[in-house]
Design an enzyme around this catalytic site. Structure first.
Site, short mmCIF file in Angstrom:
data_model
loop_
_atom_site.label_atom_id
_atom_site.label_comp_id
_atom_site.label_asym_id
_atom_site.label_seq_id
_atom_site.Cartn_x
_atom_site.Cartn_y
_atom_site.Cartn_z
N SER A 151 0.81 -1.25 0.08
CA SER A 151 0.03 0.00 -0.16
C SER A 151 0.84 0.87 0.13
CB SER A 151 -0.90 -0.13 1.19
OG SER A 151 -1.39 1.40 1.44
N TYR A 164 -0.92 -0.84 10.16
CA TYR A 164 -1.13 -1.14 8.64
C TYR A 164 0.42 -0.69 7.85
CZ TYR A 164 -3.43 -0.86 4.16
OH TYR A 164 -4.11 -1.16 2.82
N LYS A 168 2.47 -3.27 5.51
CA LYS A 168 2.52 -3.25 4.11
C LYS A 168 3.99 -3.04 3.61
CE LYS A 168 -1.72 -3.64 2.72
NZ LYS A 168 -2.16 -5.04 2.51
P1 NAD Z 1 -11.91 -5.02 1.24
O1 NAD Z 1 -12.17 -4.89 2.53
O2 NAD Z 1 -13.09 -4.84 0.31
O3 NAD Z 1 -11.44 -6.44 0.87
C1 NAD Z 1 -10.48 -7.18 1.78
C2 NAD Z 1 -11.03 -8.41 1.85
O4 NAD Z 1 -10.22 -9.15 2.59
C3 NAD Z 1 -12.42 -8.68 2.42
O5 NAD Z 1 -13.43 -9.35 1.68
C4 NAD Z 1 -12.37 -9.39 4.09
O6 NAD Z 1 -13.48 -10.19 4.18
C5 NAD Z 1 -11.17 -10.12 3.32
N1 NAD Z 1 -10.16 -10.54 4.52
C6 NAD Z 1 -10.04 -9.76 5.78
N2 NAD Z 1 -9.11 -10.61 6.56
C7 NAD Z 1 -9.36 -11.99 6.10
C8 NAD Z 1 -8.74 -13.08 6.45
N3 NAD Z 1 -7.90 -13.19 7.93
N4 NAD Z 1 -8.74 -14.20 5.77
C9 NAD Z 1 -9.46 -14.20 4.68
N5 NAD Z 1 -10.14 -13.09 4.38
C10 NAD Z 1 -9.89 -11.92 4.83
O7 NAD Z 1 -10.65 -3.98 0.77
P2 NAD Z 1 -10.02 -3.81 -0.49
O8 NAD Z 1 -9.58 -2.35 -0.70
O9 NAD Z 1 -10.39 -4.49 -1.68
O10 NAD Z 1 -8.30 -4.39 -0.11
C11 NAD Z 1 -7.75 -5.47 -0.69
C12 NAD Z 1 -6.41 -5.63 -0.41
O11 NAD Z 1 -5.89 -4.06 -0.95
C13 NAD Z 1 -5.89 -5.18 1.16
O12 NAD Z 1 -5.05 -6.01 1.49
C14 NAD Z 1 -5.70 -3.77 1.32
O13 NAD Z 1 -5.26 -3.46 2.49
C15 NAD Z 1 -5.20 -3.22 -0.03
N6 NAD Z 1 -4.98 -1.98 -0.34
C16 NAD Z 1 -6.52 -1.45 -0.53
C17 NAD Z 1 -6.24 -0.25 -1.08
C18 NAD Z 1 -7.37 0.56 -1.72
O14 NAD Z 1 -7.21 1.80 -2.09
N7 NAD Z 1 -8.66 -0.16 -1.84
C19 NAD Z 1 -4.97 0.62 -1.06
C20 NAD Z 1 -4.00 0.12 -0.50
C21 NAD Z 1 -3.93 -1.50 -0.29
#
Ligand code: NAD
Length: 290
Positions: A151, A164, A168
């Site tokens: 991230s 976080y 990351k």
């Molecule tokens: P999101 O909350 O929609 O998706 C994350 C998913 O992970 C959820 O469906 C949740 O149920 C699942 N999850 C959480 N803990 C779990 C576990 N222990 N075992 C199995 N599944 C689990 O969020 P997102 O934005 O789609 O995030 C996806 C990834 O991208 C994450 O790692 C997040 O940190 C990273 N990220 C997202 C952004 C963004 O802008 N959306 C930015 C930087 C990093």
């Protein structure tokens, strides 16, 4: 067109947001997908088999192949069960996308140890455990593709996200070492640092970002990185809104003296802070010190 026929992919956290989008894209292009999702809340509390099952239903309805899995990536048993589900259903594992993630934001002084450990457990331990559970199958096949999800908050820091950010940036180290170790077995590992409109960011990003920062624009990069034609390994890419850029960890040329003192350092601080020419490896860093 980059296709994934006969490839088996595990995508963690694929019940919502980015993981869901990665799963739909790979399945549409022929991959057999294990859609893993614990189905809890944004902070990792609770669980439900529903989100993974819904994504599988959608893939199947569109003519693709997928199975749902609701195991927890953060436990060794959960990670083993995810890999076993792939083997039982599809007989091999070619691709792992470590995407599952949670948030427990608190300013640093108020961050409880459970919130620090809980976030590291899902992101770092989860990525390590699921990759390691898949690793023997990849090694045996002499082929594998791993993508870890970092991230910008980890690469550059962010207020309220000490847990976080630590997690990351930890994934950058994991990716770099996996890139080095995987090379002899045809296994490539890369990391993405995405921005996308999901439940994780919808309350943080300006409303006008929704149309531009779609998860699909991140999945395009993930698909390239897990394809057999993927060139890089051990790299990190910033991705969002249709833009992709290499992120690299670099050391500046540095300033050295055989008589290094606090005072000489203070006098030459601008040279210490200089950025170019870059030093890009541990070996070159050591050479520069000689
Ligand atoms: P999101 O909350 O929609 O998706 C994350 C998913 O992970 C959820 O469906 C949740 O149920 C699942 N999850 C959480 N803990 C779990 C576990 N222990 N075992 C199995 N599944 C689990 O969020 P997102 O934005 O789609 O995030 C996806 C990834 O991208 C994450 O790692 C997040 O940190 C990273 N990220 C997202 C952004 C963004 O802008 N959306 C930015 C930087 C990093």
């Amino acid at each position: 067109m980059l296709r994934f026929d006969d490839r088996v992919a595990i995508i963690t956290g694929a019940g919502h947001g980015l993981g869901r989008s990665h799963a739909l894209l790979l399945a549409e292009r022929g991959a057999k997908v294990v859609v893993n999702d614990l189905g809890g809340a944004l902070d990792g509390t609770g669980a439900s088999a529903g989100p993974a099952a819904e994504v599988v239903e959608l893939i199947t309805k569109n003519g693709g192949q997928a199975i749902a899995n609701a195991d927890n990536v953060a436990t060794p048993e959960g990670a083993r069960a995810i890999a076993q589900a792939a083997i039982d259903a599809f007989g091999k594992i070619d691709i792992v996308v470590n995407n599952a993630g949670i948030l427990r934001d608190r300013s640093f002084g108020k961050m409880a140890v459970e919130d620090f450990d809980g976030v590291l457990a899902v992101h770092v331990r989860g990525s390590y455990l699921v990759s390691q559970a898949a690793y023997p199958y990849m090694k045996e096949a002499g082929y594998g593709r791993i993508v870890n999800t970092s991230s910008p908050a980890g690469l550059f820091g962010n207020f309220g996200q000490a847990n976080y950010s630590t997690a990351k940036m930890g994934l950058v180290g994991l990716t770099k070492t996996l890139g080095i170790e995987g090379a002899r077995n045809g296994i490539k590992a890369n990391a993405i640092a995405p921005i996308a409109w999901t439940r994780m960011t919808e309350s943080l990003l300006p409303a006008e970002f929704e149309a531009k920062f779609t998860p699909e624009r991140v999945s395009a990069l993930v698909a390239y990185l897990v394809h057999e034609s993927c060139a890089p390994s051990g790299e990190v890419f910033s991705v969002g809104g249709g833009r992709v850029a290499r992120v690299f960890v670099a050391e500046g040329p540095g300033w050295k003296s055989d008589d290094l003192t606090p005072e000489s350092l203070a006098d030459n601080w601008d040279a210490v802070m200089a950025e170019q020419p870059y030093v890009l490896s541990a070996t070159d860093s050591m050479k520069a010190m000689l």
